[in-house]
Design an enzyme around this catalytic site. Structure first.
Site, short mmCIF file in Angstrom:
data_model
loop_
_atom_site.label_atom_id
_atom_site.label_comp_id
_atom_site.label_asym_id
_atom_site.label_seq_id
_atom_site.Cartn_x
_atom_site.Cartn_y
_atom_site.Cartn_z
N LEU A 47 2.76 0.39 -21.70
CA LEU A 47 3.85 1.35 -21.52
C LEU A 47 3.59 2.72 -22.16
CD1 LEU A 47 6.72 2.25 -20.80
CD2 LEU A 47 7.58 0.83 -22.66
N TRP A 48 3.38 2.76 -23.48
CA TRP A 48 3.27 4.10 -24.05
C TRP A 48 1.92 4.73 -23.74
CZ3 TRP A 48 3.40 5.44 -29.99
CH2 TRP A 48 2.43 4.75 -30.69
N GLN A 120 7.86 -1.11 -26.05
CA GLN A 120 7.03 -0.22 -26.88
C GLN A 120 7.79 1.09 -27.04
OE1 GLN A 120 3.10 0.31 -25.18
NE2 GLN A 120 2.09 -0.49 -27.00
N ASP A 181 0.14 -1.64 -34.25
CA ASP A 181 0.14 -3.09 -34.45
C ASP A 181 0.06 -3.56 -35.90
OD1 ASP A 181 -0.14 -2.58 -31.79
OD2 ASP A 181 -1.72 -4.03 -31.44
N GLU A 423 -11.17 5.40 -29.41
CA GLU A 423 -9.80 4.93 -29.66
C GLU A 423 -9.23 5.57 -30.94
OE1 GLU A 423 -9.73 0.67 -29.89
OE2 GLU A 423 -7.55 0.53 -29.67
#
Ligand code: GLC
Length: 451
Positions: A47-48, A120, A181, A423
């Site tokens: 989602l995000w 999210q 997370d 990332e």
């Protein structure tokens, strides 16, 4: 951080070349209807991630940006919930088809699609408006008409099902819902409240190694950088417990393992509410009355999260209503909400100049440098991430801290230019870590170059 330093950085970067390289990564990760966050490691639609991806795509292919957002909306549940993962049909990756979530246990989940059962941070309205900026008035209104009902229903769901205290603050029920997370704030909460005896026994007997083989993430990324297997088990167990309750917020909230009124989630919601109101206005709709009332509460509830002793906005444990004093980059996000006054915004901005806290050569570390958790390459426990940098840049610009915003922007571009869109990056020396060719890093780099 001198101006001299800033201008040196800008001239050292070939912005055009960098944007082209990032565009190539987005094309590489495009699978026909959305951008995979990273090949192999994250093949499905998040989602995000998609919200950040379209903020990049809109600069050179606004139709693709619209397609990606519409694709995530396919996952919306009939009660309004938008899941954090929509699984790809026919995924070739074994054990990764979403069946472990068993979303069908909820009567609200979509018919022919496997999704997760949690959400999210609500970045959707921001993404919709950012796409809208690239359209002429007629096309923008059409776009808003098209997506407004879905986003309105999502916000209604957030307040109806996730604001148990009726304070205008959403409670997240899993650390994954925060998007960060293994942030220390969550790790501490789950160690206190969500570690069942069987996991303690596994830990004492050092049997966690058995589970290492079952993990997907550590097949692609150095295990030293990721969440420990014990913590991964705890997270998995929270998820299983919610599944047993058929993903029903009310029953989960009766005795949750994890329930937090998160500063960052609610700051993003506060900003999204403002966008939602603007979208509705442009197409001549009025927001439902109950939503108007909740929206008003959120801004003042965020202001009340300020703790005068800690000089921070603190998240709260939603069960005990006690503030949580572990600080991460998430605690700075009221800057992005736009809900706070200039004096408080300044108190947050100051922390970005403090080398004990968030100032570093390659800002912004995901936890303060003086935190016992800080490790330069450890996922959400130290590294700098482009998405949180982007949120802070938006917030700093909103409050007029342009020099600081520009510094974070320049250093972000420098990290990506020297290693590629990874990332995450070490805030100390900018060295890359996690997955290479990571979509939101590429997309937000494009946006930073073109804003
Ligand atoms: C990780 C991140 C999360 C992201 C997902 C896909 O789980 O913590 O924020 O959405 O990967 O990229």
């Amino acid at each position: 951080m001198s101006d001299e330093h800033n201008s040196k950085t800008t001239s050292a970067i070939d912005a055009n070349k960098l944007a082209q390289g990032c565009r190539y990564v987005l094309e590489l990760n495009w699978n026909g209807s959305y951008t995979q966050p990273a090949e192999n490691l994250y093949p499905h639609q998040w989602l995000w991630d998609s919200c950040f991806n379209v903020i990049g795509w809109r600069h050179f292919d606004v139709e693709r940006a619209k397609t990606e957002l519409k694709s995530i909306l396919r996952g919306q549940w009939s009660n309004g919930m938008i899941p954090n993962i929509v699984f790809t049909e026919n995924s070739s990756i074994i054990g990764s088809d979403g069946s472990h979530w068993d979303s069908k246990r909820s009567p609200h989940s979509p018919e022919n699609l496997a999704t997760s059962g949690i959400t999210q941070p609500p970045m959707l309205a921001e993404a919709v408006v950012k796409i809208g900026e690239k359209l002429d008035q007629v096309a923008r209104r059409e776009w808003y008409q098209d997506v407004y009902p879905a986003i309105r229903d999502y916000h209604l769901w957030l307040y109806r099902e996730r604001d148990p205290h009726n304070q205008g603050l959403v409670t997240i029920l899993h650390p994954w819902e925060s998007g960060m997370d293994n942030s220390p704030t969550w790790i501490e909460q789950v160690h206190k409240h969500a570690k069942p005896i069987w996991i303690k026994l596994i830990e004492t007997g050092r049997l966690d190694k058995i589970f290492n083989n079952l993990r997907r993430d550590t097949k692609f990324v150095d295990p030293q950088q990721r969440i420990s297997s014990i913590d991964a088990l705890i997270y998995h167990n929270i998820m299983l417990r919610q599944k047993r309750k058929n993903w029903d917020s009310e029953s989960i909230l009766m005795r949750p393992f994890f329930a937090v009124q998160d500063v960052m989630f609610n700051s993003i919601l506060a900003r999204a509410n403002k966008h939602l109101a603007a979208i509705a206005e442009e197409i001549g709709h009025s927001l439902p009355n109950e939503l108007e009332a909740d929206i008003e509460k959120t801004d003042s509830a965020i202001r009340k999260m300020w703790d005068d002793d800690f000089k921070q906005y603190l998240s709260k444990n939603s069960n005990t209503e006690k503030p949580i004093s572990t600080i991460t980059i998430g605690n700075l996000m009221p800057l992005y909400s736009g809900s706070i006054n200039h004096k408080r915004a300044e108190a947050l901005a100051q922390q970005l100049y403090d080398s004990e806290l968030f100032a570093s050569e390659f800002p912004v570390p995901s936890v303060p440098k003086n935190s016992p958790y800080f490790e330069a390459h450890h996922y959400w426990q130290g590294p700098s991430w482009l998405n949180t940098n982007w949120l802070l840049i938006e917030g700093l610009e909103h409050y007029g801290f342009n020099k600081l915003a520009n510094h974070i922007k320049q250093q972000s571009l420098k990290m990506v230019a020297s290693s590629g869109p990874y990332e995450y990056f070490s805030p100390l020396d900018g060295s890359p870590a996690g997955a290479p060719n990571f979509s939101w890093t590429a997309a937000l780099t494009i946006d930073l170059i073109n804003r």
